[in-house]
Design an enzyme around this catalytic site. Structure first.
Site, PDB file in Angstrom:
ATOM      1  N   LYS A 173     102.550 136.293  99.078  1.00 28.79           N
ATOM      2  CA  LYS A 173     102.043 137.476  98.467  1.00 28.79           C
ATOM      3  C   LYS A 173     102.797 137.666  97.175  1.00 28.79           C
ATOM      4  O   LYS A 173     102.322 137.969  96.012  1.00 28.79           O
ATOM      5  CB  LYS A 173     102.026 138.788  99.534  1.00 28.79           C
ATOM      6  CG  LYS A 173     100.931 138.396 100.563  1.00 28.79           C
ATOM      7  CD  LYS A 173      99.591 138.155 100.483  1.00 28.79           C
ATOM      8  CE  LYS A 173      99.150 139.657  99.589  1.00 28.79           C
ATOM      9  NZ  LYS A 173      97.546 139.407  99.492  1.00 28.79           N
ATOM     10  N   THR A 208     100.973 143.722  99.112  1.00 30.90           N
ATOM     11  CA  THR A 208     101.518 144.340 100.444  1.00 30.90           C
ATOM     12  C   THR A 208     103.024 145.039 100.287  1.00 30.90           C
ATOM     13  O   THR A 208     103.689 144.266  99.391  1.00 30.90           O
ATOM     14  CB  THR A 208     101.816 143.138 101.608  1.00 30.90           C
ATOM     15  OG1 THR A 208     102.409 143.772 102.802  1.00 30.90           O
ATOM     16  CG2 THR A 208     102.467 141.844 100.976  1.00 30.90           C
ATOM     17  N   ASP A 209     103.379 145.751 101.017  1.00 37.25           N
ATOM     18  CA  ASP A 209     104.701 146.379 100.925  1.00 37.25           C
ATOM     19  C   ASP A 209     105.699 145.493 101.355  1.00 37.25           C
ATOM     20  O   ASP A 209     106.931 145.562 101.260  1.00 37.25           O
ATOM     21  CB  ASP A 209     104.784 147.722 101.650  1.00 37.25           C
ATOM     22  CG  ASP A 209     104.480 147.666 103.323  1.00 37.25           C
ATOM     23  OD1 ASP A 209     104.297 146.348 103.778  1.00 37.25           O
ATOM     24  OD2 ASP A 209     104.725 148.624 103.989  1.00 37.25           O
ATOM     25  N   GLU A 210     105.357 144.433 102.149  1.00 42.03           N
ATOM     26  CA  GLU A 210     106.203 143.450 102.848  1.00 42.03           C
ATOM     27  C   GLU A 210     106.935 142.717 101.530  1.00 42.03           C
ATOM     28  O   GLU A 210     107.719 141.881 101.787  1.00 42.03           O
ATOM     29  CB  GLU A 210     105.404 142.534 103.530  1.00 42.03           C
ATOM     30  CG  GLU A 210     104.807 143.215 104.752  1.00 42.03           C
ATOM     31  CD  GLU A 210     104.804 142.183 106.059  1.00 42.03           C
ATOM     32  OE1 GLU A 210     105.216 141.254 106.188  1.00 42.03           O
ATOM     33  OE2 GLU A 210     104.092 142.759 107.088  1.00 42.03           O
ATOM     34  N   TYR A 229     104.547 134.502 104.693  1.00 43.58           N
ATOM     35  CA  TYR A 229     103.158 135.386 104.377  1.00 43.58           C
ATOM     36  C   TYR A 229     103.647 136.264 103.235  1.00 43.58           C
ATOM     37  O   TYR A 229     103.015 136.192 102.186  1.00 43.58           O
ATOM     38  CB  TYR A 229     103.001 136.156 105.451  1.00 43.58           C
ATOM     39  CG  TYR A 229     102.064 137.395 104.823  1.00 43.58           C
ATOM     40  CD1 TYR A 229     100.901 137.338 104.675  1.00 43.58           C
ATOM     41  CD2 TYR A 229     102.754 138.785 104.974  1.00 43.58           C
ATOM     42  CE1 TYR A 229     100.071 138.522 104.030  1.00 43.58           C
ATOM     43  CE2 TYR A 229     101.825 139.739 104.525  1.00 43.58           C
ATOM     44  CZ  TYR A 229     100.766 139.415 104.072  1.00 43.58           C
ATOM     45  OH  TYR A 229      99.759 140.591 103.764  1.00 43.58           O
TER      46      TYR A 229
HETATM   47  P1  NAD Z   1      92.162 139.590 107.065  1.00 42.77           P
HETATM   48  O1  NAD Z   1      92.686 138.559 107.544  1.00 42.77           O
HETATM   49  O2  NAD Z   1      91.395 140.648 108.159  1.00 42.77           O
HETATM   50  O3  NAD Z   1      90.949 139.256 105.987  1.00 42.77           O
HETATM   51  C1  NAD Z   1      91.254 138.225 105.084  1.00 42.77           C
HETATM   52  C2  NAD Z   1      89.962 137.502 104.560  1.00 42.77           C
HETATM   53  O4  NAD Z   1      90.251 136.505 103.396  1.00 42.77           O
HETATM   54  C3  NAD Z   1      89.127 136.881 105.682  1.00 42.77           C
HETATM   55  O5  NAD Z   1      87.781 137.521 105.674  1.00 42.77           O
HETATM   56  C4  NAD Z   1      89.253 135.586 105.294  1.00 42.77           C
HETATM   57  O6  NAD Z   1      88.070 134.798 105.665  1.00 42.77           O
HETATM   58  C5  NAD Z   1      89.570 135.522 103.932  1.00 42.77           C
HETATM   59  N1  NAD Z   1      90.107 134.357 103.345  1.00 42.77           N
HETATM   60  C6  NAD Z   1      91.118 133.816 103.627  1.00 42.77           C
HETATM   61  N2  NAD Z   1      91.403 132.621 102.794  1.00 42.77           N
HETATM   62  C7  NAD Z   1      90.627 132.629 101.930  1.00 42.77           C
HETATM   63  C8  NAD Z   1      90.468 131.798 100.672  1.00 42.77           C
HETATM   64  N3  NAD Z   1      91.092 130.643 100.482  1.00 42.77           N
HETATM   65  N4  NAD Z   1      89.009 131.955  99.957  1.00 42.77           N
HETATM   66  C9  NAD Z   1      88.102 133.007 100.497  1.00 42.77           C
HETATM   67  N5  NAD Z   1      88.522 133.932 101.406  1.00 42.77           N
HETATM   68  C10 NAD Z   1      89.422 133.559 102.080  1.00 42.77           C
HETATM   69  O7  NAD Z   1      93.224 140.421 106.368  1.00 42.77           O
HETATM   70  P2  NAD Z   1      93.207 142.052 105.956  1.00 42.77           P
HETATM   71  O8  NAD Z   1      93.907 142.622 106.847  1.00 42.77           O
HETATM   72  O9  NAD Z   1      91.836 142.607 105.598  1.00 42.77           O
HETATM   73  O10 NAD Z   1      94.018 141.968 104.546  1.00 42.77           O
HETATM   74  C11 NAD Z   1      93.306 141.773 103.282  1.00 42.77           C
HETATM   75  C12 NAD Z   1      94.291 141.774 102.262  1.00 42.77           C
HETATM   76  O11 NAD Z   1      95.090 143.044 102.134  1.00 42.77           O
HETATM   77  C13 NAD Z   1      95.159 140.619 102.232  1.00 42.77           C
HETATM   78  O12 NAD Z   1      95.459 140.095 101.114  1.00 42.77           O
HETATM   79  C14 NAD Z   1      96.562 141.109 102.708  1.00 42.77           C
HETATM   80  O13 NAD Z   1      97.586 140.470 102.294  1.00 42.77           O
HETATM   81  C15 NAD Z   1      96.719 142.634 102.276  1.00 42.77           C
HETATM   82  N6  NAD Z   1      97.064 143.481 103.150  1.00 42.77           N
HETATM   83  C16 NAD Z   1      97.035 143.768 104.372  1.00 42.77           C
HETATM   84  C17 NAD Z   1      97.528 144.687 105.214  1.00 42.77           C
HETATM   85  C18 NAD Z   1      97.309 145.080 106.606  1.00 42.77           C
HETATM   86  O14 NAD Z   1      98.241 145.696 107.299  1.00 42.77           O
HETATM   87  N7  NAD Z   1      96.308 144.350 107.247  1.00 42.77           N
HETATM   88  C19 NAD Z   1      98.628 145.638 104.314  1.00 42.77           C
HETATM   89  C20 NAD Z   1      98.640 145.383 102.972  1.00 42.77           C
HETATM   90  C21 NAD Z   1      98.339 144.393 102.514  1.00 42.77           C
HETATM   91  O1  DAU Z   2     103.197 146.073 105.829  1.00 37.38           O
HETATM   92  C1  DAU Z   2     102.056 145.460 105.318  1.00 37.38           C
HETATM   93  C2  DAU Z   2     101.807 144.063 106.323  1.00 37.38           C
HETATM   94  O2  DAU Z   2     101.552 144.805 107.621  1.00 37.38           O
HETATM   95  C3  DAU Z   2     100.468 143.405 105.616  1.00 37.38           C
HETATM   96  O3  DAU Z   2     100.922 142.965 104.555  1.00 37.38           O
HETATM   97  C4  DAU Z   2     100.276 142.266 106.916  1.00 37.38           C
HETATM   98  O4  DAU Z   2      98.798 141.511 106.311  1.00 37.38           O
HETATM   99  C5  DAU Z   2      99.805 142.855 108.181  1.00 37.38           C
HETATM  100  O5  DAU Z   2      99.748 141.838 109.123  1.00 37.38           O
HETATM  101  C6  DAU Z   2     100.985 143.898 108.774  1.00 37.38           C
HETATM  102  O6  DAU Z   2     102.279 143.056 108.978  1.00 37.38           O
HETATM  103  P1  DAU Z   2     103.074 143.304 110.096  1.00 37.38           P
HETATM  104  O7  DAU Z   2     103.863 141.975 110.307  1.00 37.38           O
HETATM  105  O8  DAU Z   2     104.005 144.526 109.986  1.00 37.38           O
HETATM  106  O9  DAU Z   2     101.873 143.534 111.281  1.00 37.38           O
HETATM  107  P2  DAU Z   2     101.842 143.153 112.771  1.00 37.38           P
HETATM  108  O10 DAU Z   2     100.712 143.833 113.377  1.00 37.38           O
HETATM  109  O11 DAU Z   2     101.989 141.705 112.731  1.00 37.38           O
HETATM  110  O12 DAU Z   2     103.198 143.912 113.288  1.00 37.38           O
HETATM  111  C7  DAU Z   2     103.448 145.121 113.374  1.00 37.38           C
HETATM  112  C8  DAU Z   2     104.784 145.232 114.081  1.00 37.38           C
HETATM  113  O13 DAU Z   2     104.685 145.088 115.575  1.00 37.38           O
HETATM  114  C9  DAU Z   2     105.854 144.458 113.522  1.00 37.38           C
HETATM  115  O14 DAU Z   2     107.089 145.050 113.548  1.00 37.38           O
HETATM  116  C10 DAU Z   2     105.829 143.325 114.468  1.00 37.38           C
HETATM  117  C11 DAU Z   2     105.469 144.009 116.065  1.00 37.38           C
HETATM  118  N1  DAU Z   2     104.798 143.127 116.799  1.00 37.38           N
HETATM  119  C12 DAU Z   2     103.589 142.608 116.455  1.00 37.38           C
HETATM  120  C13 DAU Z   2     102.842 141.751 117.069  1.00 37.38           C
HETATM  121  C14 DAU Z   2     101.518 141.130 116.845  1.00 37.38           C
HETATM  122  C15 DAU Z   2     105.162 143.258 118.130  1.00 37.38           C
HETATM  123  O15 DAU Z   2     106.048 143.631 118.650  1.00 37.38           O
HETATM  124  N2  DAU Z   2     104.433 142.505 118.995  1.00 37.38           N
HETATM  125  C16 DAU Z   2     103.443 141.742 118.576  1.00 37.38           C
HETATM  126  O16 DAU Z   2     102.860 140.990 119.421  1.00 37.38           O
END
Ligand code: NAD
Ligand code: DAU
Length: 345
Positions: free
Chosen positions: A156, A128-130, A152
């Site tokens: 990562k 992730t970019d985080e 988190y």
């Molecule tokens: P998500 O929470 O929707 O999916 C995660 C999946 O992993 C789920 O299906 C969960 O059941 C499974 N899982 C969790 N722990 C596990 C374990 N111990 N063994 C096997 N399976 C397990 O998340 P997402 O948003 O689809 O993210 C997927 C990946 O991409 C993550 O690694 C996350 O860090 C990364 N990522 C997400 C975002 C975003 O904005 N959503 C951005 C950048 C990177």
């Molecule tokens: O940048 C990549 C990341 O993006 C991924 O690695 C994470 O898995 C994914 O969850 C996401 O993280 P963020 O924390 O940026 O996403 P989230 O949707 O939780 O929040 C997006 C922005 O919105 C952040 O600035 C927090 C704000 N927010 C979020 C929630 C849930 C609110 O203001 N209110 C809320 O209730």
């Protein structure tokens, strides 16, 4: 190719599986623990002859070793993915993000060695970019220092360090992707965009953290999934690749306005609530390394958001099922006290 996709029942993983099956002849084994975030419904419409779902944990060594023998590559999406939950309860983040990644890397190394030198066995770690932490100005490049702020993103970052160590020490063929904030169909409603869409549909308050001026670079899930595929196919072993959005940063307030406008709901639903601790103010990525491999984001934010709002409108059964079970408990813990002390935004 035969691929083990871990976390493939989640939001981005299931999109990767769907698009990979459509674009290639690959067969896929999904290993997913089916936590609250994993949803077999995300894979239900796919060809059972080409994708098989195994319920299990990436930290389960014997299971992972067995599955690693069936495939030519591992793509690891599995993680606890929500920053707010990592602040409420970090344990599972570390178990999956550190111990789980370790087991997967060992399985890949063992299988590569069993097949002998010269065999190609690729590992892609979806990160992730985080990991860069807040970026007050400019854009993060892959060789910038990593300074994660939340449990988190620290988990990562730890996973990335392990991947790099297995590459350097044992020559494991491994790449890392660092994706921006991703949105689109089938995202769990704990995250900003689907939370605000579904709450607005229900005429429930939208809890905007702090001043709502935190900035994110939004990436459509189809683009994110395709980027992981490009890195799997053509990434240079040992490198990390940023996966940027459409390049335009948007404050959370602007995203909220766009959601409300599309749903025809009033701004009065939005409540200013106490901020997330350690909240990163801004992320921004330089995506040139991945673009040099021929990938670019295709979905403009306005069109992607409009289609996403429509998807949630048309798939209420999907998100109502997800907003059940422990959802109310989580919602009370995360938002109960925040909403009590909230103000108009
Ligand atoms: P998500 O929470 O929707 O999916 C995660 C999946 O992993 C789920 O299906 C969960 O059941 C499974 N899982 C969790 N722990 C596990 C374990 N111990 N063994 C096997 N399976 C397990 O998340 P997402 O948003 O689809 O993210 C997927 C990946 O991409 C993550 O690694 C996350 O860090 C990364 N990522 C997400 C975002 C975003 O904005 N959503 C951005 C950048 C990177
Ligand atoms: O940048 C990549 C990341 O993006 C991924 O690695 C994470 O898995 C994914 O969850 C996401 O993280 P963020 O924390 O940026 O996403 P989230 O949707 O939780 O929040 C997006 C922005 O919105 C952040 O600035 C927090 C704000 N927010 C979020 C929630 C849930 C609110 O203001 N209110 C809320 O209730």
């Amino acid at each position: 190719m035969r691929i083990l996709v871990t976390g493939g029942a989640g939001f981005i993983g299931s999109t990767f599986v769907r698009r990979r099956l459509a674009a290639t002849q690959d067969t896929i084994v999904v290993l997913d623990k089916l936590t609250y975030a994993g949803n077999p419904a995300n894979l239900a419409d796919l060809d059972p002859g080409r994708v098989r779902l195994v319920r299990g944990d990436i930290a389960d060594g014997p299971l992972v070793d067995e599955l690693a023998r069936e495939v030519d590559a591992i793509v690891n999406f599995a993680a606890e993915s929500h920053v707010d939950r990592s602040i409420l309860d970090p344990d599972a983040f570390l178990r999956t993000g550190v111990l789980g990644v370790h087991r997967l890397l060992e399985a890949a190394r063992t299988e590569r060695d069993r097949r002998g030198t010269g065999s190609r066995y690729r590992f892609v770690q979806v990160s992730t970019d985080e990991v860069y932490g807040p970026v007050p100005e400019g854009r993060s490049r892959e060789d910038d220092p990593i300074r994660p702020s939340s449990p988190y993103s620290a988990a990562k970052a730890a996973g990335e360090h392990l991947v790099r160590a297995w590459h350097e020490t044992w020559g494991l063929d491994a790449c890392i992707t660092r994706g921006a904030n991703t949105y689109g169909p089938r995202q769990h409603p704990e995250k900003l965009i689907p939370l605000f869409i579904t709450n607005a549909i229900l005429d429930a308050p939208l809890p905007l953290y702090g001043d709502g001026m935190q900035r994110r670079d939004w990436l459509h899930v189809d683009d994110h999934a395709d980027a992981v595929g490009v890195v799997l196919d053509r990434g240079v072993s040992g490198l990390a690749y940023n996966v940027s959005g459409d390049g335009e940063e948007r404050p959370n307030r602007a995203v909220t306005e766009a959601i409300l406008a599309q749903l025809g709901k009033p701004w009065s639903l939005v409540r200013s609530v106490p901020d997330r601790p350690g909240h990163d103010r801004r992320y921004a990525l330089d995506g040139s390394r991945l673009r040099a491999l021929g990938w670019e984001a295709r979905v403009p934010f306005a069109a992607g958001l409009a289609a996403t709002v429509d998807w949630y409108r048309e798939n209420a059964a999907w998100w109502q099922a997800v907003r059940s079970g422990d959802w109310d408990d989580y919602y009370r813990r995360q938002y109960g006290w925040r909403l009590e002390g909230s103000a108009p935004a």
